[in-house]
Design a protein around this motif. Structure first.
Motif, PDB file in Angstrom:
ATOM      1  N   GLY A   1       0.801  -1.224   0.000  1.00  0.00           N
ATOM      2  CA  GLY A   1       0.000   0.000   0.000  1.00  0.00           C
ATOM      3  C   GLY A   1       0.824   1.261   0.000  1.00  0.00           C
ATOM      4  N   GLY A   2       2.161   1.113   0.137  1.00  0.00           N
ATOM      5  CA  GLY A   2       3.034   2.273   0.181  1.00  0.00           C
ATOM      6  C   GLY A   2       3.339   2.702   1.597  1.00  0.00           C
ATOM      7  N   ALA A   3       4.449   3.440   1.759  1.00  0.00           N
ATOM      8  CA  ALA A   3       4.893   3.840   3.099  1.00  0.00           C
ATOM      9  C   ALA A   3       3.873   4.698   3.845  1.00  0.00           C
ATOM     10  CB  ALA A   3       6.240   4.558   2.998  1.00  0.00           C
ATOM     11  N   PRO A   4       3.220   5.691   3.213  1.00  0.00           N
ATOM     12  CA  PRO A   4       2.235   6.477   3.969  1.00  0.00           C
ATOM     13  C   PRO A   4       1.107   5.618   4.533  1.00  0.00           C
ATOM     14  CG  PRO A   4       2.822   7.619   1.944  1.00  0.00           C
ATOM     15  CD  PRO A   4       3.428   6.247   1.853  1.00  0.00           C
ATOM     16  N   HIS A   5       0.614   4.676   3.735  1.00  0.00           N
ATOM     17  CA  HIS A   5      -0.443   3.790   4.220  1.00  0.00           C
ATOM     18  C   HIS A   5       0.065   2.926   5.370  1.00  0.00           C
ATOM     19  CE1 HIS A   5      -3.027   0.131   4.141  1.00  0.00           C
ATOM     20  NE2 HIS A   5      -3.983   1.032   3.967  1.00  0.00           N
ATOM     21  N   ALA A   6       1.295   2.432   5.259  1.00  0.00           N
ATOM     22  CA  ALA A   6       1.858   1.613   6.332  1.00  0.00           C
ATOM     23  C   ALA A   6       2.012   2.432   7.616  1.00  0.00           C
ATOM     24  CB  ALA A   6       3.205   1.040   5.889  1.00  0.00           C
ATOM     25  N   ARG A   7       2.440   3.685   7.488  1.00  0.00           N
ATOM     26  CA  ARG A   7       2.554   4.543   8.682  1.00  0.00           C
ATOM     27  C   ARG A   7       1.182   4.753   9.326  1.00  0.00           C
ATOM     28  NH1 ARG A   7       5.669   8.052   5.108  1.00  0.00           N
ATOM     29  NH2 ARG A   7       7.858   7.439   5.234  1.00  0.00           N
ATOM     30  N   ASN A   8       0.181   4.996   8.510  1.00  0.00           N
ATOM     31  CA  ASN A   8      -1.165   5.182   9.051  1.00  0.00           C
ATOM     32  C   ASN A   8      -1.652   3.925   9.765  1.00  0.00           C
ATOM     33  OD1 ASN A   8      -1.178   7.750   7.897  1.00  0.00           O
ATOM     34  ND2 ASN A   8      -2.342   7.111   6.096  1.00  0.00           N
ATOM     35  N   THR A   9      -1.357   2.770   9.188  1.00  0.00           N
ATOM     36  CA  THR A   9      -1.741   1.502   9.810  1.00  0.00           C
ATOM     37  C   THR A   9      -1.055   1.344  11.168  1.00  0.00           C
ATOM     38  OG1 THR A   9      -2.086   0.433   7.664  1.00  0.00           O
ATOM     39  CG2 THR A   9      -1.697  -1.011   9.557  1.00  0.00           C
ATOM     40  N   GLY A  10       0.235   1.652  11.211  1.00  0.00           N
ATOM     41  CA  GLY A  10       0.965   1.556  12.474  1.00  0.00           C
ATOM     42  C   GLY A  10       0.444   2.510  13.519  1.00  0.00           C
ATOM     43  N   ALA A  11       0.135   3.744  13.113  1.00  0.00           N
ATOM     44  CA  ALA A  11      -0.380   4.736  14.065  1.00  0.00           C
ATOM     45  C   ALA A  11      -1.735   4.315  14.622  1.00  0.00           C
ATOM     46  CB  ALA A  11      -0.480   6.101  13.391  1.00  0.00           C
ATOM     47  N   GLN A  12      -2.567   3.695  13.791  1.00  0.00           N
ATOM     48  CA  GLN A  12      -3.860   3.222  14.279  1.00  0.00           C
ATOM     49  C   GLN A  12      -3.697   2.091  15.289  1.00  0.00           C
ATOM     50  OE1 GLN A  12      -6.964   4.353  13.804  1.00  0.00           O
ATOM     51  NE2 GLN A  12      -6.208   6.049  12.543  1.00  0.00           N
ATOM     52  N   ALA A  13      -2.635   1.317  15.151  1.00  0.00           N
ATOM     53  CA  ALA A  13      -2.397   0.203  16.075  1.00  0.00           C
ATOM     54  C   ALA A  13      -1.631   0.618  17.324  1.00  0.00           C
ATOM     55  CB  ALA A  13      -1.632  -0.911  15.354  1.00  0.00           C
ATOM     56  N   ALA A  14      -1.117   1.845  17.345  1.00  0.00           N
ATOM     57  CA  ALA A  14      -0.259   2.287  18.452  1.00  0.00           C
ATOM     58  C   ALA A  14      -1.032   2.369  19.761  1.00  0.00           C
ATOM     59  CB  ALA A  14       0.355   3.641  18.105  1.00  0.00           C
ATOM     60  N   ARG A  15      -0.383   1.945  20.834  1.00  0.00           N
ATOM     61  CA  ARG A  15      -1.004   1.962  22.159  1.00  0.00           C
ATOM     62  C   ARG A  15      -0.496   3.109  23.024  1.00  0.00           C
ATOM     63  NH1 ARG A  15       0.569  -4.342  22.715  1.00  0.00           N
ATOM     64  NH2 ARG A  15      -1.115  -5.259  21.455  1.00  0.00           N
ATOM     65  N   GLY A  16       0.608   3.726  22.618  1.00  0.00           N
ATOM     66  CA  GLY A  16       1.209   4.772  23.427  1.00  0.00           C
ATOM     67  C   GLY A  16       0.535   6.122  23.235  1.00  0.00           C
ATOM     68  N   ARG A  17       0.740   7.007  24.190  1.00  0.00           N
ATOM     69  CA  ARG A  17       0.233   8.376  24.069  1.00  0.00           C
ATOM     70  C   ARG A  17       0.970   9.118  22.959  1.00  0.00           C
ATOM     71  NH1 ARG A  17       0.964  13.316  28.503  1.00  0.00           N
ATOM     72  NH2 ARG A  17       0.132  14.953  27.128  1.00  0.00           N
ATOM     73  N   TRP A  18       2.260   8.793  22.790  1.00  0.00           N
ATOM     74  CA  TRP A  18       3.102   9.428  21.791  1.00  0.00           C
ATOM     75  C   TRP A  18       3.519   8.394  20.749  1.00  0.00           C
ATOM     76  CZ3 TRP A  18       3.710  14.642  22.447  1.00  0.00           C
ATOM     77  CH2 TRP A  18       3.466  15.160  23.725  1.00  0.00           C
ATOM     78  N   THR A  19       3.677   8.847  19.517  1.00  0.00           N
ATOM     79  CA  THR A  19       4.172   7.975  18.457  1.00  0.00           C
ATOM     80  C   THR A  19       5.304   8.675  17.719  1.00  0.00           C
ATOM     81  OG1 THR A  19       2.097   6.777  18.126  1.00  0.00           O
ATOM     82  CG2 THR A  19       3.612   6.850  16.258  1.00  0.00           C
ATOM     83  N   ALA A  20       6.356   7.923  17.439  1.00  0.00           N
ATOM     84  CA  ALA A  20       7.482   8.424  16.648  1.00  0.00           C
ATOM     85  C   ALA A  20       7.585   7.595  15.376  1.00  0.00           C
ATOM     86  CB  ALA A  20       8.779   8.343  17.438  1.00  0.00           C
ATOM     87  N   MET A  21       7.939   8.255  14.277  1.00  0.00           N
ATOM     88  CA  MET A  21       8.081   7.590  12.993  1.00  0.00           C
ATOM     89  C   MET A  21       9.552   7.325  12.689  1.00  0.00           C
ATOM     90  SD  MET A  21       5.085   7.104  11.689  1.00  0.00           S
ATOM     91  CE  MET A  21       3.449   7.520  12.336  1.00  0.00           C
TER      92      MET A  21
END
Length: 305
Positions: free
Chosen positions: A63-83
């Motif tokens: 799906g491309g890197a932007p889609h993968a980042r969005n997928t990861g952010a949706q799965a994130a459990r932390g208050r903060w997320t770093a890319m």
């Protein structure tokens, strides 16, 4: 704290990236590697890392890197997320330094970036060369040059840390090949509760290996130009002209097309407000081959290994 790393077909590089995250000076984190489509070699390599903080999500198709980042952010459990891009690496104190800055922010939703070590086979340098001035428009900080060479103001995906909620509110633009972090940052800072902070320390190593496939080496100038036109409202007129006459022109100059030359210049003058440095930048980009400009830039800026 959550860390999102998109990857595909680069098991050795993503292992280096993950190892750098797990070696951070703070332990309370999770690493979410989003494998962008079926990739058994990468999944197998990551399975050999015996750390419960690592989670691997495999996308059913690319799906491309932007889609993968969005997928990861949706799965994130932390208050903060770093890319983190899979071909870059962090220095051990990155997250700790950035979180201190985040908690001292003036606004509720800070984007905390940092300087980085720009490492190529030819040279090494620190970017950005300066930090934002007080009340400087973010679009001008990230695009307007004060000299003939880039890097005065700059943001790169692997430096970005922000509240996880912001990545939900402002996802990365799927399908955009270049300037993904610029697009995301300019859209994010339009929200009144968001501010950009840049750590003065170099906390990331940006590996620009020029002998392998990288999106940043591609030159889809027409797509970038059309994105610029659709996104004019994200820029001040000064920043819009600077972006067209430097970034987009650098992509388009290899065409050696007089029509493209006039098209970009006309757009910058009609819808932007070029400064003298923009005209000088534009002319040297179109007059000099890229390899000559790169060698001259390294010499003028005193870059070396």
């Amino acid at each position: 704290m959550s860390v999102v790393i998109p990857t595909r077909f680069r098991p050795d590089l993503v292992l280096r990236a993950v190892t750098g995250v797990l070696a951070q000076t703070m332990d309370d984190l999770e690493v979410i590697v989003v494998v962008d489509g079926p990739d058994e070699d990468t999944v197998t390599a990551l399975a050999a890392l015996p750390d419960p903080r690592l989670r691997v999500l495999v996308q059913p198709k690319k799906g491309g890197a932007p889609h993968a980042r969005n997928t990861g952010a949706q799965a994130a459990r932390g208050r903060w997320t770093a890319m983190l891009d899979d071909d870059d690496e962090w220095l051990p104190g990155k997250l700790e330094v950035q979180l201190k800055l985040a908690y001292s922010a003036r606004r509720a939703t800070p984007i905390v970036a940092s300087r980085l070590v720009n490492r190529t086979p030819r040279a090494e340098s620190i970017m950005p060369r300066r930090l934002p001035d007080p009340d400087e428009p973010v679009s001008e900080y990230l695009t307007v040059r004060r000299g003939l060479f880039y890097g005065d103001g700059f943001i790169q995906t692997s430096t970005i840390l922000a509240p996880t909620e912001l990545f939900h509110r402002v996802p990365f633009t799927v399908g955009l090949r270049r300037q993904q972090e610029l697009d995301w940052t300019l859209r994010a800072v339009r929200h009144e509760d968001v501010e950009l902070i840049v750590a003065p320390d170099a906390l990331v190593v940006w590996h620009q290996d020029e002998n392998r496939e990288r999106i940043s080496l591609e030159m889809p100038w027409r797509q970038q130009f059309e994105w610029s036109q659709r996104s004019r409202e994200l820029f001040t007129p000064r920043a819009y002209a600077a972006f067209l006459m430097s970034v987009v022109s650098s992509m388009a100059a290899p065409t050696r097309s007089a029509k493209v030359f006039r098209e970009l210049l006309g757009e910058a003058r009609t819808h932007g407000r070029p400064g003298a440095i923009d005209y000088l930048t534009f002319m040297q980009i179109w007059a000099l081959p890229a390899e000559v400009r790169h060698a001259l830039r390294d010499k003028v800026l005193g870059r070396g290994r």
